[in-house]
Motif scaffolding. Structure first.
Motif, PDB file in Angstrom:
ATOM      1  N   LEU A  93      11.104 -10.561  -0.924  1.00 10.84           N
ATOM      2  CA  LEU A  93      10.433  -9.659   0.014  1.00 10.84           C
ATOM      3  C   LEU A  93       8.915  -9.717  -0.191  1.00 10.84           C
ATOM      4  O   LEU A  93       8.137  -9.690   0.765  1.00 10.84           O
ATOM      5  CB  LEU A  93      10.941  -8.222  -0.159  1.00 10.84           C
ATOM      6  CG  LEU A  93      12.437  -7.990   0.091  1.00 10.84           C
ATOM      7  CD1 LEU A  93      12.767  -6.497   0.012  1.00 10.84           C
ATOM      8  CD2 LEU A  93      12.875  -8.539   1.442  1.00 10.84           C
ATOM      9  N   SER A  99       5.698 -10.596   2.372  1.00  9.84           N
ATOM     10  CA  SER A  99       4.499  -9.773   2.537  1.00  9.84           C
ATOM     11  C   SER A  99       3.232 -10.624   2.426  1.00  9.84           C
ATOM     12  O   SER A  99       2.300 -10.473   3.205  1.00  9.84           O
ATOM     13  CB  SER A  99       4.436  -8.671   1.470  1.00  9.84           C
ATOM     14  OG  SER A  99       5.630  -7.925   1.456  1.00  9.84           O
ATOM     15  N   GLY A 154      -1.134  -2.790  -4.578  1.00  6.93           N
ATOM     16  CA  GLY A 154       0.238  -2.395  -4.285  1.00  6.93           C
ATOM     17  C   GLY A 154       1.211  -2.797  -5.379  1.00  6.93           C
ATOM     18  O   GLY A 154       2.222  -2.141  -5.594  1.00  6.93           O
ATOM     19  N   LEU A 155       0.886  -3.889  -6.061  1.00 10.78           N
ATOM     20  CA  LEU A 155       1.818  -4.462  -7.031  1.00 10.78           C
ATOM     21  C   LEU A 155       1.563  -4.012  -8.461  1.00 10.78           C
ATOM     22  O   LEU A 155       2.502  -3.803  -9.239  1.00 10.78           O
ATOM     23  CB  LEU A 155       1.721  -5.991  -6.964  1.00 10.78           C
ATOM     24  CG  LEU A 155       2.657  -6.784  -7.871  1.00 10.78           C
ATOM     25  CD1 LEU A 155       4.106  -6.581  -7.453  1.00 10.78           C
ATOM     26  CD2 LEU A 155       2.299  -8.264  -7.829  1.00 10.78           C
ATOM     27  N   TYR A 187      13.560  -3.919   3.177  1.00  9.82           N
ATOM     28  CA  TYR A 187      12.223  -4.419   3.500  1.00  9.82           C
ATOM     29  C   TYR A 187      11.308  -3.283   3.965  1.00  9.82           C
ATOM     30  O   TYR A 187      10.114  -3.298   3.696  1.00  9.82           O
ATOM     31  CB  TYR A 187      12.285  -5.521   4.562  1.00  9.82           C
ATOM     32  CG  TYR A 187      10.963  -6.257   4.681  1.00  9.82           C
ATOM     33  CD1 TYR A 187      10.473  -6.991   3.605  1.00  9.82           C
ATOM     34  CD2 TYR A 187      10.190  -6.187   5.832  1.00  9.82           C
ATOM     35  CE1 TYR A 187       9.249  -7.644   3.686  1.00  9.82           C
ATOM     36  CE2 TYR A 187       8.973  -6.844   5.921  1.00  9.82           C
ATOM     37  CZ  TYR A 187       8.515  -7.568   4.848  1.00  9.82           C
ATOM     38  OH  TYR A 187       7.293  -8.210   4.928  1.00  9.82           O
ATOM     39  N   HIS A 247      10.191  -1.605   0.770  1.00  9.25           N
ATOM     40  CA  HIS A 247       9.277  -2.525   0.073  1.00  9.25           C
ATOM     41  C   HIS A 247       7.885  -2.504   0.705  1.00  9.25           C
ATOM     42  O   HIS A 247       6.865  -2.386   0.027  1.00  9.25           O
ATOM     43  CB  HIS A 247       9.864  -3.943   0.117  1.00  9.25           C
ATOM     44  CG  HIS A 247       8.901  -5.015  -0.278  1.00  9.25           C
ATOM     45  ND1 HIS A 247       8.670  -5.360  -1.592  1.00  9.25           N
ATOM     46  CD2 HIS A 247       8.081  -5.811   0.454  1.00  9.25           C
ATOM     47  CE1 HIS A 247       7.761  -6.329  -1.642  1.00  9.25           C
ATOM     48  NE2 HIS A 247       7.394  -6.621  -0.413  1.00  9.25           N
ATOM     49  N   THR A 248       7.855  -2.613   2.030  1.00 10.26           N
ATOM     50  CA  THR A 248       6.578  -2.723   2.735  1.00 10.26           C
ATOM     51  C   THR A 248       5.799  -1.419   2.672  1.00 10.26           C
ATOM     52  O   THR A 248       4.583  -1.415   2.432  1.00 10.26           O
ATOM     53  CB  THR A 248       6.827  -3.143   4.201  1.00 10.26           C
ATOM     54  OG1 THR A 248       7.599  -4.345   4.195  1.00 10.26           O
ATOM     55  CG2 THR A 248       5.525  -3.399   4.928  1.00 10.26           C
ATOM     56  N   GLY A 275       6.058   0.832   0.374  1.00  6.43           N
ATOM     57  CA  GLY A 275       5.606   0.979  -1.010  1.00  6.43           C
ATOM     58  C   GLY A 275       4.378   0.145  -1.305  1.00  6.43           C
ATOM     59  O   GLY A 275       3.374   0.647  -1.811  1.00  6.43           O
ATOM     60  N   LEU A 276       4.452  -1.116  -0.940  1.00  6.72           N
ATOM     61  CA  LEU A 276       3.359  -2.038  -1.256  1.00  6.72           C
ATOM     62  C   LEU A 276       2.071  -1.638  -0.538  1.00  6.72           C
ATOM     63  O   LEU A 276       1.007  -1.543  -1.148  1.00  6.72           O
ATOM     64  CB  LEU A 276       3.779  -3.460  -0.847  1.00  6.72           C
ATOM     65  CG  LEU A 276       2.926  -4.603  -1.381  1.00  6.72           C
ATOM     66  CD1 LEU A 276       3.144  -4.774  -2.872  1.00  6.72           C
ATOM     67  CD2 LEU A 276       3.277  -5.900  -0.662  1.00  6.72           C
TER      68      LEU A 276
END
Lengths: 200, 200
Positions: A149, A153, A196-197, B185, B188-189, B191-192
Motif C-alpha cells: 500500500l 502511495s 506520515g511514516l 487502503y 492507510h491513506t 493515516g499517512l
C-alpha cells in the motif's frame, strides 16, 4: 543522439510520448522524429509493440537496478527512503508516461508477457519495499505500514503530478512543469510521506 | 436500472469502463450492454464524445458539490479532511476510470470544452483545497503545505491504487480489489496523509 538506430528509435518514442502526454504512437511520426525509415522498427523490434516493450525495459530496468543498489547500501533506512522518493519524482519528471505505458503493456500483451513484466519489475520493486520498510520498523524509525500500500502511495503521488502536465497546459495556460515546480513537488512529497511514516 | 434510457446508457458506459479498466468504448458494446439501440447515443448525446462528457459531468459534479458542502460545514478542519480523503478513496473505488476519463476529455476536446471542464471542476476543487488548508493552518492544526501540490498527493494516491486493478488481475491472479482491500487502503491513506500534514 548516440547509440545507433535502435537507441535513436527508443529516444524518439520517448520524446513523442513525453511531449504529447500520450502513449499512442504512430510509426510515421516515429520515423519522422528519429529521421529513420520505419522499416527499422520491424528490424529491431518486430513491431510497434516490441518497441514499446523495449522502451519499458529500458526505463524500468534502471529503476529496479537503482532501487536494489539503494536498499543494499549501508545507510539509515529513512535516508534510503528519502533518496528513493526523490528518485521516483525525477524519474516521472523525465518519463511522465511511464506508468501508463506499463499499464498498457500489461493489459494488451499476451499473458506470458504480462507475467514477464511482473517478474522482472513489479515483484523486485515489491520485495525492495518490503525490505526497506522492515528495516525501518526494526530500527524503530518507521510505523509498520503495509509495504504494498505504501508503494501505491509513493508512485501514485509522483505519477499523478506529472500526468497533470496536460491539465496545466489545457486549463491553466502553463506550458509545462518547470524544474522549479518539480523541485517544489519533490520537497513537498518527501516531507508529507516521511512525516506520515516516521515515528514521532 | 432507473432513470430511463439516458441514464441507462451512462450506467452502461460506466460499467464497461470500470470492468474493462479502460476508457475506450465501442458503440456496439455500449448498445449491447445497455440493451438499447445505439442511435439513442446520437439522440441524447450527439456522439460518443458527448456521452463521455455527460458521464464526466455526472461523476465530477457530485464530487464538487460534496466537497463544497463539506468545506462549508462547522467541523474541525482535520475531521473535514479525513472525511474528504475517505470520500476520494470511495469515489475511485466506484469509478476507477475517473481521472483517465477527465485527462482524455481535456486532451481531446476543443479548447472551449477543456476550459469548461477547468471552470466547472478543477478550479472549484482547487479553491476548496485552498480554503480547507488555510482553515487548518489558522487553527494551528496543519503544516502550511501548498494546497495544489497537496491535492496531487491525495488524488494521486487514490487514482494509482485503483488503476492497479489491472496489475492485480494480470500479474497476481487476483480478480479485483475487494471491499476489504479498499477499506485497508482507505485507512492507510488517511493515516499517512494526515500524519504528514498535522502538526505534532
Amino acid at each position: 543522439m548516440t547509440g545507433g538506430a535502435r537507441e535513436q528509435l527508443l529516444d524518439a518514442a520517448s520524446d513523442i510520448m513525453r511531449e504529447g502526454d500520450t502513449i499512442d504512437l504512430s510509426l510515421s511520426e516515429l520515423s519522422l522524429r528519429a529521421g529513420l525509415n520505419s522499416a527499422l522498427v520491424k528490424y529491431y523490434f518486430g513491431n510497434k509493440n516490441g518497441l514499446m516493450s523495449a522502451l519499458l525495459d529500458r526505463n524500468m530496468g534502471k529503476i529496479v537496478t537503482d532501487l536494489g543498489a539503494l536498499v543494499a547500501k549501508d545507510m539509515p533506512p529513512e535516508e534510503k527512503l528519502r533518496r528513493h522518493i526523490s528518485g521516483v519524482i525525477d524519474t516521472y519528471y523525465t518519463f511522465p508516461y511511464l506508468n501508463r505505458l506499463m499499464m498498457r503493456m500489461i493489459r494488451d500483451s499476451a499473458p506470458v508477457e504480462a507475467a514477464r513484466i511482473a517478474e522482472r519489475y513489479l515483484k523486485p520493486i515489491s520485495r525492495a519495499y518490503e525490505k526497506l520498510i522492515e528495516e525501518g520498523v526494526k530500527a524503530g524509525k518507521f510505523r509498520p505500514v503495509d509495504p504494498q500500500l505504501f508503494y501505491f502511495s509513493v508512485t501514485g503521488a509522483a505519477d499523478r503530478f506529472f500526468a497533470a502536465r496536460l491539465v496545466l497546459r489545457h486549463c491553466y495556460d502553463q506550458a509545462d512543469i518547470s524544474q522549479e515546480m518539480r523541485d517544489a513537488y519533490r520537497e513537498h512529497t518527501i516531507g508529507l510521506i516521511m512525516r506520515g511514516l516516521l515515528i514521532d
